[in-house]
Design an enzyme around this catalytic site. Structure first.
Site, PDB file in Angstrom:
ATOM      1  N   GLY A  20       7.660 -18.405 -23.846  1.00 25.90           N
ATOM      2  CA  GLY A  20       6.457 -17.846 -24.437  1.00 25.90           C
ATOM      3  C   GLY A  20       5.229 -18.690 -24.123  1.00 25.90           C
ATOM      4  N   SER A  21       4.369 -18.863 -25.131  1.00 22.56           N
ATOM      5  CA  SER A  21       3.058 -19.487 -24.900  1.00 22.56           C
ATOM      6  C   SER A  21       3.125 -20.958 -24.523  1.00 22.56           C
ATOM      7  CB  SER A  21       2.185 -19.315 -26.147  1.00 22.56           C
ATOM      8  OG  SER A  21       1.934 -17.944 -26.388  1.00 22.56           O
ATOM      9  N   THR A  22       4.270 -21.621 -24.710  1.00 24.10           N
ATOM     10  CA  THR A  22       4.360 -23.027 -24.289  1.00 24.10           C
ATOM     11  C   THR A  22       4.265 -23.151 -22.771  1.00 24.10           C
ATOM     12  OG1 THR A  22       6.785 -22.897 -24.284  1.00 24.10           O
ATOM     13  CG2 THR A  22       5.741 -23.748 -26.283  1.00 24.10           C
ATOM     14  N   LEU A  23       4.339 -22.030 -22.037  1.00 24.32           N
ATOM     15  CA  LEU A  23       4.219 -22.070 -20.583  1.00 24.32           C
ATOM     16  C   LEU A  23       2.763 -21.939 -20.122  1.00 24.32           C
ATOM     17  CD1 LEU A  23       6.640 -22.286 -18.551  1.00 24.32           C
ATOM     18  CD2 LEU A  23       6.086 -19.954 -17.884  1.00 24.32           C
TER      19      LEU A  23
END
Length: 577
Positions: free
Chosen positions: A295-298
């Protein structure tokens, strides 16, 4: 009257008969003499073997399995001596009453015991392995010839469930079955020895004759783990999984300068000291073997790739209005439309539309190249058995919508260890080192993934994300500047995504001015109402990071009143999912 004196009874035997009998006796004695000379002088091995079989035995000398200790020599796995009950079936002399009492002490059926005694060709057979001392003493008190105690070693794990997934477990023979016990079996096991002894009819050793082969004890394995941080990480993760009624959770703590794993924990865990209730399904180390979509950690990696390629600068404006972005027949949404945002604000507020536009402006090979370079799609090679490589499809197969979703963490799968290691590039000015579970005397050689200015620019964006106005103010740590990113992703089920199942995550590092630690947290399927990474995973990061920095005596780089809650009327910024 003497019968010899009577002339009618006189009998004269032929002389040849007495001579024949004398010759036969002489031949017999000669044969015995030759046989005795042959057996005692020329071929005495047979008699020696038969004689020794009555009293001589060759017993195995078990090698002590090597200890596993943390980086400060705190024991995590040790071997303690225990007694096992064994027998020499050929020497067993047991009454029916003794047989019943022995079977009762060993918790065995009398018939099963008789089967073990039946094969008299065997010199050694185990009756019961690793008994408590009191039970072993009762067996000896029975005084049964041929039944004796055999010294063995049982593996004991002082930290119990805290390090269970990391250290693993051994079987009853002392061989590694899981985790590091299995990975370093050759170094830990050592080599058994043997010696020849004389035993009495009770099976007790009365004389030590000779050593055939000396045992070689296993080596001590020194891990990179810090037991203090490991306890802290496990405690906070376990509490978070329980509080959010989650399916599971994992946490990884890395030393930013060396890539060493200082802590790695999973919940739920198991007690490795209780083999009777061991469930292999709970033994896998989820931080290394399980995959999830980040998810958004990428998103920081998409920003880094664009900064490296020169397509954007941190202050470049990305238009995210009106909160929807169509790509072919697919539409990407932002739940909180923001309008025009800088690249730094896109990361701070975790805009899917802004990240997708940044990613689509790049050649697919450029984005794939950075993701591959930081370790996605390849095993982390930490030395842990069963570690997975994850899934990163070749850039040539990406469609535009796939490139857009890939830029914000969908369509790619990673392990938590991979994700934590990848964030090293933002903590070390662009350098990437291999992760390791074994203590290093010197840091391994680093490879450069991005330039130092790019890493520093992304680090400033990640620091904004934990401030008020970002998605993770709950990740702040008193006295330290923190940088990090939240992630909340729908779980993939079959061919689609479950609308009510999420993976909540947070990855960050501190102190932001000179990063020392990287901490990654993943909570699988929280079901107590909250599921955003900023609400579920970020608080775990904050507590673990604060305790770990204090344990390592890291100098603060911010005032003690640096933690700034968001304004009461501002609400909490939630990352897009």
């Amino acid at each position: 009257m003497s019968p010899v004196a009577h002339p009618g009874l006189a009998l004269k035997l032929p002389a040849w008969r007495s001579r024949l009998l004398l010759l036969a006796l002489l031949a017999w004695f000669a044969a015995l003499a030759v046989r005795a000379l042959y057996l005692q002088g020329l071929h005495n091995d047979f008699l020696q073997q038969k004689g020794e079989s009555r009293y001589s035995r060759v017993i195995e000398l078990t090698a002590t399995r090597g200890r596993i200790v943390d980086r400060n020599n705190e024991p995590l796995a040790i071997s303690t001596p225990v007694e096992s009950v064994a027998a020499s079936p050929a020497d067993v002399e047991i009454t029916p009453e003794q047989e019943k009492r022995l079977a009762r002490l060993l918790g065995m059926d009398a018939g099963e015991l008789r089967k073990k005694f039946a094969d008299t060709r065997r010199e050694f057979v185990y009756l019961k392995r690793q008994l408590p001392p009191d039970d072993a003493a009762r067996v000896v008190a029975l005084g049964i010839p041929g039944v004796f105690l055999q010294r063995e070693y049982r593996r004991y794990y002082p930290a119990g469930e805290v390090t269970a997934h990391l250290i693993g477990i051994t079987d009853v023979d002392g061989r590694g079955r899981e985790a590091l016990e299995l990975a370093f079996e050759q170094e830990l096991a050592g080599r058994a020895g043997s010696r020849r002894v004389i035993k009495d009819r009770l099976g007790q050793i009365v004389e030590d004759m000779e050593s055939i082969r000396a045992p070689q004890n296993g080596r001590t394995l020194v891990l990179s783990i810090d037991a203090r941080i490991q306890y802290l990480a496990h405690r906070e993760l376990k509490a978070a999984v329980a509080a959010h009624r989650a399916r599971a959770g994992s946490i990884v703590v890395l030393d930013a300068a060396t890539g060493e794993v200082l802590a790695m924990a999973n919940a739920p865990s198991f007690n490795p000291n209780n083999r009777d209730r061991f469930d292999p399904r709970r033994a896998r180390n989820r931080a290394v073997t399980d995959l999830f979509e980040p998810g958004s950690t990428l998103k920081p990696f998409t920003a880094a790739a664009a900064l490296e390629a020169g397509t954007v600068r941190p202050e470049s404006i990305i238009q995210t209005a009106p909160g929807q972005f169509a790509i072919g027949n697919r539409v990407i949404h932002d739940a909180h439309p923001e309008g025009a945002l800088t690249v730094a604000q896109v990361i701070q507020k975790s805009s899917n539309i802004g990240t997708a536009k940044i990613g689509l402006a790049l050649p697919s090979e450029t984005l794939w190249g950075l993701l591959h370079q930081v370790g996605f799609g390849v095993p982390p090679r930490s030395g842990f058995p069963g570690e997975v490589s994850g899934r990163l499809r070749p850039a040539a197969n990406w469609r535009p919508v796939e490139q857009a979703t890939m830029s914000y963490g969908y369509g790619i799968s990673v392990s938590l260890l991979q994700l934590a290691r990848a964030y090293l590039i933002f903590a070390t000015d662009g350098e990437l080192r291999p992760a390791t579970l074994v203590r290093r005397e010197a840091p391994a050689a680093a490879t450069r993934a991005i330039s130092a200015p790019t890493a520093q620019a992304v680090r400033r964006m990640l620091e904004m994300a934990v401030q008020p106005g970002g998605t993770a103010p709950r990740a702040q740590v008193t006295g330290y500047r923190v940088a990090g990113k939240t992630g909340t992703a729908h779980k993939l089920e079959g061919r689609g995504y479950a609308s009510d199942k999420f993976v909540s995550s947070f990855v960050g590092f501190a102190p932001a001015s000179a990063p020392r630690l990287v901490v990654a947290v993943m909570i699988d399927e929280p079901s107590a109402g909250q599921y955003y990474g900023g609400a579920v995973a970020a608080p775990v990061f904050s507590t673990v990071m604060a305790g770990a920095l204090r344990a390592l005596a890291v100098r603060p780089d911010a005032p003690v009143d640096n933690v700034m809650p968001p304004p009461p009327d501002a609400g909490e910024i939630k990352e897009e999912v």
